[in-house]
Write a protein that holds these residues in place. Sequence first.
Motif, PDB file in Angstrom:
ATOM      1  N   ALA A 126     102.590  10.921  80.420  1.00 21.55           N
ATOM      2  CA  ALA A 126     102.538  12.508  81.235  1.00 21.55           C
ATOM      3  C   ALA A 126     102.976  13.500  80.176  1.00 21.55           C
ATOM      4  CB  ALA A 126     103.639  12.491  82.470  1.00 21.55           C
ATOM      5  N   GLU A 127     103.919  13.229  79.552  1.00 23.23           N
ATOM      6  CA  GLU A 127     104.481  14.334  78.452  1.00 23.23           C
ATOM      7  C   GLU A 127     103.304  14.736  77.663  1.00 23.23           C
ATOM      8  OE1 GLU A 127     108.495  15.137  75.433  1.00 23.23           O
ATOM      9  OE2 GLU A 127     108.172  13.166  76.788  1.00 23.23           O
ATOM     10  N   ALA A 128     102.623  13.631  76.996  1.00 22.37           N
ATOM     11  CA  ALA A 128     101.855  14.087  76.242  1.00 22.37           C
ATOM     12  C   ALA A 128     100.374  14.717  76.573  1.00 22.37           C
ATOM     13  CB  ALA A 128     100.998  12.622  75.384  1.00 22.37           C
ATOM     14  N   THR A 129     100.008  14.278  77.819  1.00 24.92           N
ATOM     15  CA  THR A 129      99.004  15.282  78.682  1.00 24.92           C
ATOM     16  C   THR A 129      99.421  16.764  78.877  1.00 24.92           C
ATOM     17  OG1 THR A 129      98.259  13.098  79.718  1.00 24.92           O
ATOM     18  CG2 THR A 129      97.656  15.297  80.738  1.00 24.92           C
ATOM     19  N   ALA A 130     100.577  16.564  79.366  1.00 24.55           N
ATOM     20  CA  ALA A 130     101.319  18.219  79.738  1.00 24.55           C
ATOM     21  C   ALA A 130     101.034  18.923  78.181  1.00 24.55           C
ATOM     22  CB  ALA A 130     102.728  18.197  80.166  1.00 24.55           C
ATOM     23  N   GLU A 131     101.668  18.214  77.301  1.00 28.91           N
ATOM     24  CA  GLU A 131     101.783  19.233  75.810  1.00 28.91           C
ATOM     25  C   GLU A 131     100.337  19.442  75.340  1.00 28.91           C
ATOM     26  OE1 GLU A 131     102.782  20.934  72.478  1.00 28.91           O
ATOM     27  OE2 GLU A 131     103.838  20.572  74.237  1.00 28.91           O
ATOM     28  N   LYS A 132      99.353  18.548  75.710  1.00 28.31           N
ATOM     29  CA  LYS A 132      98.059  18.869  75.177  1.00 28.31           C
ATOM     30  C   LYS A 132      97.639  19.904  75.986  1.00 28.31           C
ATOM     31  CE  LYS A 132      93.699  16.628  73.674  1.00 28.31           C
ATOM     32  NZ  LYS A 132      93.022  15.397  73.637  1.00 28.31           N
ATOM     33  N   ILE A 133      97.754  19.935  77.390  1.00 33.94           N
ATOM     34  CA  ILE A 133      97.224  21.182  78.184  1.00 33.94           C
ATOM     35  C   ILE A 133      97.813  22.291  77.463  1.00 33.94           C
ATOM     36  CG2 ILE A 133      96.843  21.817  80.402  1.00 33.94           C
ATOM     37  CD1 ILE A 133      95.281  19.607  79.997  1.00 33.94           C
ATOM     38  N   ARG A 134      99.059  22.288  77.723  1.00 35.91           N
ATOM     39  CA  ARG A 134      99.928  23.562  77.136  1.00 35.91           C
ATOM     40  C   ARG A 134      99.304  24.086  75.643  1.00 35.91           C
ATOM     41  NH1 ARG A 134     103.605  25.665  74.031  1.00 35.91           N
ATOM     42  NH2 ARG A 134     103.279  24.043  72.547  1.00 35.91           N
ATOM     43  N   ARG A 135      99.087  23.175  74.861  1.00 37.23           N
ATOM     44  CA  ARG A 135      98.579  23.765  73.502  1.00 37.23           C
ATOM     45  C   ARG A 135      97.321  24.280  73.657  1.00 37.23           C
ATOM     46  NH1 ARG A 135      98.194  18.891  69.634  1.00 37.23           N
ATOM     47  NH2 ARG A 135     100.397  18.657  70.218  1.00 37.23           N
ATOM     48  N   ALA A 136      96.469  23.654  74.461  1.00 35.52           N
ATOM     49  CA  ALA A 136      94.942  24.246  74.557  1.00 35.52           C
ATOM     50  C   ALA A 136      95.172  25.609  75.246  1.00 35.52           C
ATOM     51  CB  ALA A 136      94.456  23.191  75.392  1.00 35.52           C
ATOM     52  N   VAL A 137      96.156  25.818  76.164  1.00 35.75           N
ATOM     53  CA  VAL A 137      96.214  27.065  76.869  1.00 35.75           C
ATOM     54  C   VAL A 137      96.565  28.076  75.585  1.00 35.75           C
ATOM     55  CG1 VAL A 137      97.365  28.255  78.329  1.00 35.75           C
ATOM     56  CG2 VAL A 137      96.468  26.197  79.243  1.00 35.75           C
ATOM     57  N   HIS A 138      97.542  27.812  74.964  1.00 34.67           N
ATOM     58  CA  HIS A 138      98.127  28.790  73.943  1.00 34.67           C
ATOM     59  C   HIS A 138      96.886  28.954  72.984  1.00 34.67           C
ATOM     60  CE1 HIS A 138     102.290  29.650  74.680  1.00 34.67           C
ATOM     61  NE2 HIS A 138     102.133  28.460  75.383  1.00 34.67           N
ATOM     62  N   GLU A 139      96.120  28.032  72.526  1.00 37.11           N
ATOM     63  CA  GLU A 139      95.106  28.113  71.393  1.00 37.11           C
ATOM     64  C   GLU A 139      93.845  29.078  71.815  1.00 37.11           C
ATOM     65  OE1 GLU A 139      94.831  24.308  69.587  1.00 37.11           O
ATOM     66  OE2 GLU A 139      96.642  24.484  68.607  1.00 37.11           O
ATOM     67  N   PHE A 140      93.707  29.036  73.282  1.00 33.71           N
ATOM     68  CA  PHE A 140      92.530  29.600  73.677  1.00 33.71           C
ATOM     69  C   PHE A 140      92.503  31.077  73.244  1.00 33.71           C
ATOM     70  CE2 PHE A 140      90.078  31.602  77.398  1.00 33.71           C
ATOM     71  CZ  PHE A 140      88.884  30.895  77.159  1.00 33.71           C
ATOM     72  N   ALA A 141      93.565  31.883  73.221  1.00 40.24           N
ATOM     73  CA  ALA A 141      93.336  33.244  72.811  1.00 40.24           C
ATOM     74  C   ALA A 141      94.415  33.520  71.403  1.00 40.24           C
ATOM     75  CB  ALA A 141      93.533  34.371  73.839  1.00 40.24           C
ATOM     76  N   GLU A 142      94.377  34.452  70.938  1.00 42.26           N
ATOM     77  CA  GLU A 142      95.170  34.809  69.694  1.00 42.26           C
ATOM     78  C   GLU A 142      96.463  35.411  70.233  1.00 42.26           C
ATOM     79  OE1 GLU A 142      94.807  33.586  67.076  1.00 42.26           O
ATOM     80  OE2 GLU A 142      92.318  33.508  66.604  1.00 42.26           O
ATOM     81  N   GLN A 143      96.401  36.195  71.233  1.00 40.59           N
ATOM     82  CA  GLN A 143      97.282  36.653  71.991  1.00 40.59           C
ATOM     83  C   GLN A 143      98.379  35.871  72.724  1.00 40.59           C
ATOM     84  OE1 GLN A 143      98.352  39.718  71.059  1.00 40.59           O
ATOM     85  NE2 GLN A 143      96.768  40.359  70.084  1.00 40.59           N
ATOM     86  N   PRO A 144      99.546  35.814  72.746  1.00 37.31           N
ATOM     87  CA  PRO A 144     100.406  34.802  73.817  1.00 37.31           C
ATOM     88  C   PRO A 144      99.990  35.247  75.168  1.00 37.31           C
ATOM     89  CG  PRO A 144     101.701  36.019  72.297  1.00 37.31           C
ATOM     90  CD  PRO A 144     100.365  36.564  72.258  1.00 37.31           C
ATOM     91  N   PRO A 145     100.193  34.110  76.059  1.00 35.67           N
ATOM     92  CA  PRO A 145      99.747  33.990  77.646  1.00 35.67           C
ATOM     93  C   PRO A 145     100.336  35.624  78.228  1.00 35.67           C
ATOM     94  CG  PRO A 145     100.278  32.172  76.896  1.00 35.67           C
ATOM     95  CD  PRO A 145     100.578  32.973  75.783  1.00 35.67           C
ATOM     96  N   ASP A 146      99.892  36.678  78.838  1.00 38.63           N
ATOM     97  CA  ASP A 146     100.603  37.465  79.676  1.00 38.63           C
ATOM     98  C   ASP A 146     100.681  37.279  80.816  1.00 38.63           C
ATOM     99  OD1 ASP A 146      97.822  37.496  80.700  1.00 38.63           O
ATOM    100  OD2 ASP A 146      97.411  39.365  80.137  1.00 38.63           O
TER     101      ASP A 146
END
Length: 658
Positions: free
Chosen positions: A627-647
């Motif tokens: 579970a923890e590795a899955t959550a981290e991979k999803i979180r990382r993909a969300v951040h790396e989707f765009a250069e700007q931080p999430p708004d």
Amino acid sequence: MAPIPLQRDTVQRPGTTRAGGAHGPRLASRTSLPGIPLAPSAARRFVRAALAEWTGLGVPAAVGFSDRLADDAVTVTNELVTNAVVHAGTTVDLVLRLEDEGGDEPSAALVLEVTDHHPARPVSGDEPEPGPEPDAAVAGELPDPAEYGRGLQLVATLADSWGITYRTGLKTVWARLPVDDWSAPPTPPDGEALRRGLRAAEILAPAARRTERDDAVWDSRGAPAFLAEASDLLAGQLDEDLVAAIAGQLLVPRLADWCAIWLETEGGGPAAEPRLARVWHSDETGSEPLRTALERAPLSLPAGAGSGPVPVPWPAHPGAPAGQPGEAEGAPPPHPGGRDGAALAFRITAGGRALGTVLVGREGVTQVPETVASLIEDFVRRLGLAVGAARAYTRQATISRILQRGLLPSKVADIPGVTSSLVYEPSDDGVVGGDFYDIFPCPGDRWCFVLGDVQGSGPEAAVVTGLARPWLRLLSREGFGVGEVLDRLNRLLLDDAMEAAEAAALMVAAAGGQQLHDGTQSRFLSLLYGEVVPLPGGGVRCTVASAGHPLPLLLRPDGSVRPAAEPQVLLGVVEDVAYESQVFDLAPGDTLLCVTDGVTERRSGPLMFDDGDGLARVLAGCAGLPAEATAEKIRRAVHEFAEQPPDDDVALLVLHAD
């Protein structure tokens, strides 16, 4: 505290031949600094020493360095190193490069890179990856300071371009300053380049030096231009210490040889001592002695002093002001050469409140010219507005953080047979977010989980969150089924909205029928609510319902992904609605992913993260992960989707059957 010894490694790499036969060498100097308060000062000395060394080599681009370029390079380095020390606290690596950019027109650029060893976010991959060249990294327009950083507005103002490069375990912030005084002259006669370089090296050297000031520049055009520049740099800064740092660099050396800025303690009461927030000196070696002198003899202005200049004694040495008793024999003067001069103090005010004091000094004079004193007074007024705005933002952000912590559970329950991992990242806009979560036990060997998103943010969202989460716990523990819980919560939200509308109508009537805009609005809520019951043979039985929320995704061990619920209407919108639930088993090895729209609607230009089932594709690559590795991979993909931080707030919950 002794100065940091600097180790400088300078290399000169051969460049490429350009049209016209001009040859462009590539110079680079690097050093490492400990993550301590003295690091910025050492970095400033390093930059000046490196520039002086380069010019001594007689390289045409280096000989073309101007005082302004050197000052800008020192300022940018100071801000980047300070930011790294404050926010990372690790060893800081500083690289300074001179690059011949080639092309038909001769041009060169000074590139600064500041690297810390505590990145703000992890980087994918187990092995270090080569970082992109600055042009390929995050460059271009300055983002909102609330989104991207406190000190980078000043960097963006001075630099031609800047950006951030992430590597495994490292974060590098770089800035490019054009060498616009270089016209790539032909190779000069014997010794001329060397003589020019040595002269430039003398000017750029970090030793103490004084420049003659021409106060005539503060005429009808010079003063307004300076104040306009100051307003642009100070506006929008959200940290009062950064405001003080920018103010010091604007005052010194243009208007004064040194300055000190005290800020009153927020909410400290009348007995609280103001703190010395910033000391800035045109001579690097004078800053620390001056700070020592001012800390031992704090400035105190008369109670009736207004915003105008107040003459004060010149600090004679670290012990007591000039002309005061208690002067220690043989004490070192705070200024190189022991020069005295004229000092003026200005009170920082905003909205009738005293926020601090600015002290400026000019060496070797008996008084500060009236035009300069008047200009500094106008500047301090703008400084007061900037400090007041930064404090207002800080107060709001602090209240929001406290309120956010009170609205969210301090701890979520552990579900037998299930490993859970929760990621919650509120957007950094200083207001209460609309996302909330919960996992709690219920009678009958049941565990319930919630992921919700209230429309909007701020106090309105906080009200709904403060009502919805306890209502959900109460309804769940009363034994209602999943669909019934949503039915009753929907009616409660509609009743509450009706009461708010009636209260608004009474306010309109009391105001003589005039329309009032009090911000009252329907309280929409998207919610994913589920119930988990352990099964005797392993795994759990899940019952879930989604009300206007991104659908949960079920991941099987073979990598297949499917939605685990059906879409239904938002809560708080329609009165006559019956919510339905879906039941499925979470077998050992299965994973259930629940997210808010801060994940699915994460934007990169016109694209969203979940376009073309983007979330499902990323989840499919998590098969076999805990579970923890899955959550981290999803979180990382969300951040790396765009250069700007999430708004928007980012919240996701992973349930993995053991």
